[in-house]
Design an enzyme around this catalytic site. Sequence first.
Site, PDB file in Angstrom:
ATOM      1  CG  ASP A 179     -22.650 -19.002 -19.243  1.00 37.20           C
ATOM      2  OD1 ASP A 179     -22.081 -20.212 -18.958  1.00 37.20           O
ATOM      3  OD2 ASP A 179     -22.536 -18.600 -20.012  1.00 37.20           O
ATOM      4  CB  SER A 232     -25.445 -38.238 -28.825  1.00 34.86           C
ATOM      5  OG  SER A 232     -26.606 -37.437 -29.198  1.00 34.86           O
ATOM      6  NE  ARG A 233     -31.680 -36.083 -24.078  1.00 36.62           N
ATOM      7  CZ  ARG A 233     -32.093 -36.854 -23.006  1.00 36.62           C
ATOM      8  NH1 ARG A 233     -32.620 -37.978 -22.978  1.00 36.62           N
ATOM      9  NH2 ARG A 233     -31.941 -35.874 -21.734  1.00 36.62           N
ATOM     10  NE  ARG A 245     -22.979 -20.407 -22.733  1.00 34.99           N
ATOM     11  CZ  ARG A 245     -22.656 -21.358 -23.554  1.00 34.99           C
ATOM     12  NH1 ARG A 245     -23.340 -21.581 -24.389  1.00 34.99           N
ATOM     13  NH2 ARG A 245     -21.679 -22.016 -23.313  1.00 34.99           N
ATOM     14  CE  LYS A 293     -19.313 -22.495 -16.293  1.00 36.97           C
ATOM     15  NZ  LYS A 293     -20.411 -21.803 -17.170  1.00 36.97           N
ATOM     16  CB  ILE A 323     -18.533 -26.801 -23.102  1.00 35.05           C
ATOM     17  CG1 ILE A 323     -17.061 -26.267 -22.344  1.00 35.05           C
ATOM     18  CG2 ILE A 323     -19.184 -27.721 -22.295  1.00 35.05           C
ATOM     19  CD1 ILE A 323     -17.236 -25.809 -20.738  1.00 35.05           C
ATOM     20  CE1 TYR A 330     -26.851 -37.713 -23.554  1.00 37.88           C
ATOM     21  CE2 TYR A 330     -28.772 -36.970 -22.222  1.00 37.88           C
ATOM     22  CZ  TYR A 330     -27.611 -36.985 -23.236  1.00 37.88           C
ATOM     23  OH  TYR A 330     -27.702 -35.613 -23.892  1.00 37.88           O
TER      24      TYR A 330
END
Length: 334
Positions: free
Chosen positions: A178, A37-38, A166, A98, A15, A59
């Site tokens: 979601d 990113s990791r 999800r 959200k 997203i 992070y």
Amino acid sequence: MGKTVNWGILSTAKIGREQVIPAMQKGEVSRVAAIASRDQATADKAAQALGIPRAYGSYEALLADPAIDAIYNPLPNHLHVPWSIKALEAGKHVLCEKPIALNAKEAETLLAARDRTGLVVAEAFMVRYAPWWQRVRALAREGRLGRVSAIQTAFSYYLDDPGNIRNMPGIGGGGLMDIGCYAIATARYLWGSEPVRVAGLVEMDPAMGTDRLASAVVQFPEGHLTFTCGTQLVPHQRVTVMGSKARIEVLIPFNAPPDAPCQILIDEGRALGGLEAVTESFDPADQYTRQGDAVSRAILGEAPLEFPLEDAIANMRVIDAVFRAAEKGTWEAP
């Protein structure tokens, strides 16, 4: 801090890469300065593709960058609160995707961190910054629809991949978290009030353990919200706002294209099927750009934050209540 806010993106989530980052890069007071990113190679690849100046392989490294003013957190739901709190403790403002948390109780720990640090925290419900939604709210509140006492919302897509976040119950997956959250948030946005009680029905996927179909009746002081959301249905979304004089249909209420006009229909009921409905069209507008700039202006002290963290917690309480109502088969108060 100068006239723009330097944003750091916490992860290379889809997203962010596909919607939020390109939108915020077009903002007037928002600048995407870094991404993390990791994995350093993953961060480098995303930064190069998106034209972001700095990339971090952890992070923690992003949060340690003194040039970053604020963090956008698009991590999976179970990481919203922990990493938003880490960002606050590192002195960064936060825009978090959200739903803000896994439940209202967890969200309240984020509220405590906000109050402790005095920084801005906002939930990313971009639709509230869209011109067509602002127009619908204005028409409802100025009486064009008469007494608005019913809102009907449908939101669905088809996704049966157990490897998709999800569809993972332990990290806050499922349709209600979601997409059902949008139905609740937009009704609260339009009426400007909080629900009194909730009834709900939830169907779980027997293999994945997430809710694949959820419906609810949400009683507000002004009227009723009814909604259905599904993760194994034909892709569809529509909101109908019904008053005593007229109704409005929001044709693409949530995933509106940033580069094409959006429309609402205003129907006074003179012909069945909406044959005499009036169409209002809105010039292309990226709701993610507008959201980013609104939060940035709040961070800069140029404008108040219209939807503070308390609003996000109130939305979370309604989601919690729908789950309780479905489990118990009773009406539940948020």
